[in-house]
Design a protein around this motif. Structure first.
Motif, PDB file in Angstrom:
ATOM      1  N   LYS A  24      -7.094  -9.652  -5.282  1.00  0.00           N
ATOM      2  CA  LYS A  24      -6.943  -8.216  -5.074  1.00  0.00           C
ATOM      3  C   LYS A  24      -6.173  -7.971  -3.780  1.00  0.00           C
ATOM      4  O   LYS A  24      -6.328  -8.710  -2.818  1.00  0.00           O
ATOM      5  CB  LYS A  24      -8.312  -7.546  -5.005  1.00  0.00           C
ATOM      6  N   PRO A  25      -5.362  -6.915  -3.733  1.00  0.00           N
ATOM      7  CA  PRO A  25      -4.632  -6.609  -2.513  1.00  0.00           C
ATOM      8  C   PRO A  25      -5.585  -6.244  -1.371  1.00  0.00           C
ATOM      9  O   PRO A  25      -6.621  -5.623  -1.587  1.00  0.00           O
ATOM     10  CB  PRO A  25      -3.767  -5.404  -2.869  1.00  0.00           C
ATOM     11  N   MET A  26      -5.215  -6.649  -0.177  1.00  0.00           N
ATOM     12  CA  MET A  26      -6.045  -6.374   0.982  1.00  0.00           C
ATOM     13  C   MET A  26      -5.810  -4.946   1.464  1.00  0.00           C
ATOM     14  O   MET A  26      -4.677  -4.485   1.534  1.00  0.00           O
ATOM     15  CB  MET A  26      -5.682  -7.361   2.099  1.00  0.00           C
ATOM     16  N   GLU A  27      -6.885  -4.249   1.769  1.00  0.00           N
ATOM     17  CA  GLU A  27      -6.777  -2.893   2.301  1.00  0.00           C
ATOM     18  C   GLU A  27      -6.425  -2.972   3.780  1.00  0.00           C
ATOM     19  O   GLU A  27      -7.095  -3.655   4.548  1.00  0.00           O
ATOM     20  CB  GLU A  27      -8.093  -2.142   2.114  1.00  0.00           C
ATOM     21  N   VAL A  28      -5.366  -2.274   4.177  1.00  0.00           N
ATOM     22  CA  VAL A  28      -4.878  -2.318   5.549  1.00  0.00           C
ATOM     23  C   VAL A  28      -4.685  -0.892   6.037  1.00  0.00           C
ATOM     24  O   VAL A  28      -4.195  -0.032   5.308  1.00  0.00           O
ATOM     25  CB  VAL A  28      -3.528  -3.080   5.606  1.00  0.00           C
ATOM     26  N   ASP A  29      -5.058  -0.647   7.289  1.00  0.00           N
ATOM     27  CA  ASP A  29      -4.834   0.660   7.907  1.00  0.00           C
ATOM     28  C   ASP A  29      -3.425   0.645   8.497  1.00  0.00           C
ATOM     29  O   ASP A  29      -3.217   0.271   9.648  1.00  0.00           O
ATOM     30  CB  ASP A  29      -5.885   0.921   8.982  1.00  0.00           C
ATOM     31  N   THR A  81       3.624   7.624   7.398  1.00  0.00           N
ATOM     32  CA  THR A  81       2.297   7.122   7.041  1.00  0.00           C
ATOM     33  C   THR A  81       1.244   8.220   7.077  1.00  0.00           C
ATOM     34  O   THR A  81       0.296   8.188   6.292  1.00  0.00           O
ATOM     35  CB  THR A  81       1.868   5.963   7.969  1.00  0.00           C
ATOM     36  N   ARG A  84       1.612  10.107   3.844  1.00  0.00           N
ATOM     37  CA  ARG A  84       1.130   9.262   2.747  1.00  0.00           C
ATOM     38  C   ARG A  84      -0.389   9.242   2.712  1.00  0.00           C
ATOM     39  O   ARG A  84      -0.996   9.314   1.644  1.00  0.00           O
ATOM     40  CB  ARG A  84       1.675   7.851   2.925  1.00  0.00           C
ATOM     41  N   ALA A  85      -1.012   9.184   3.886  1.00  0.00           N
ATOM     42  CA  ALA A  85      -2.479   9.178   3.953  1.00  0.00           C
ATOM     43  C   ALA A  85      -3.052  10.512   3.513  1.00  0.00           C
ATOM     44  O   ALA A  85      -4.116  10.562   2.888  1.00  0.00           O
ATOM     45  CB  ALA A  85      -2.929   8.842   5.369  1.00  0.00           C
ATOM     46  N   ARG A  88      -3.258  10.820  -0.307  1.00  0.00           N
ATOM     47  CA  ARG A  88      -4.329  10.026  -0.934  1.00  0.00           C
ATOM     48  C   ARG A  88      -5.582  10.764  -0.765  1.00  0.00           C
ATOM     49  O   ARG A  88      -6.480  10.987  -1.264  1.00  0.00           O
ATOM     50  CB  ARG A  88      -4.443   8.663  -0.281  1.00  0.00           C
TER      51      ARG A  88
END
Length: 88
Positions: A24-29, A81, A84-85, A88
């Motif tokens: 699974k893709p890693m969640e990154v801030d 960013t 984009r945030a 979401r």
């Protein structure tokens, strides 16, 4: 010399029929990463600015301006960013 049988069974889906686990893709801030990069470029600009004359004599006169462009691009990245945030 061949690998032991137990190591062969953990391969990435070779001829033995073992399928690889789904990663699974890693969640990154990403916002925090862009902030850190922008701050580092700003520090580099402030540190290099007093040495501008000596850097120009050594042929590296563009270094402070490269750091400044990193700051400007960092602020642009922060805007991207942030938007984009918010979506979401």
């Amino acid at each position: 010399m061949s690998a032991p049988h137990d190591q062969e069974s953990t391969s990435d889906g070779g001829a033995d029929g073992v399928t690889p686990r789904e990663i699974k893709p890693m969640e990154v801030d990403i916002f925090k990463i862009v902030v850190i990069g922008t701050v580092l470029y700003a520090i580099a600009f402030v540190v290099l600015l007093p040495f501008r004359t000596s850097l120009e004599h050594a042929g590296h006169g563009r270094w402070p301006w490269i750091a400044l462009s990193g700051v400007v691009l960092g602020f642009m990245g922060l805007g991207i960013t942030y938007r984009r945030a918010r979506r979401r």
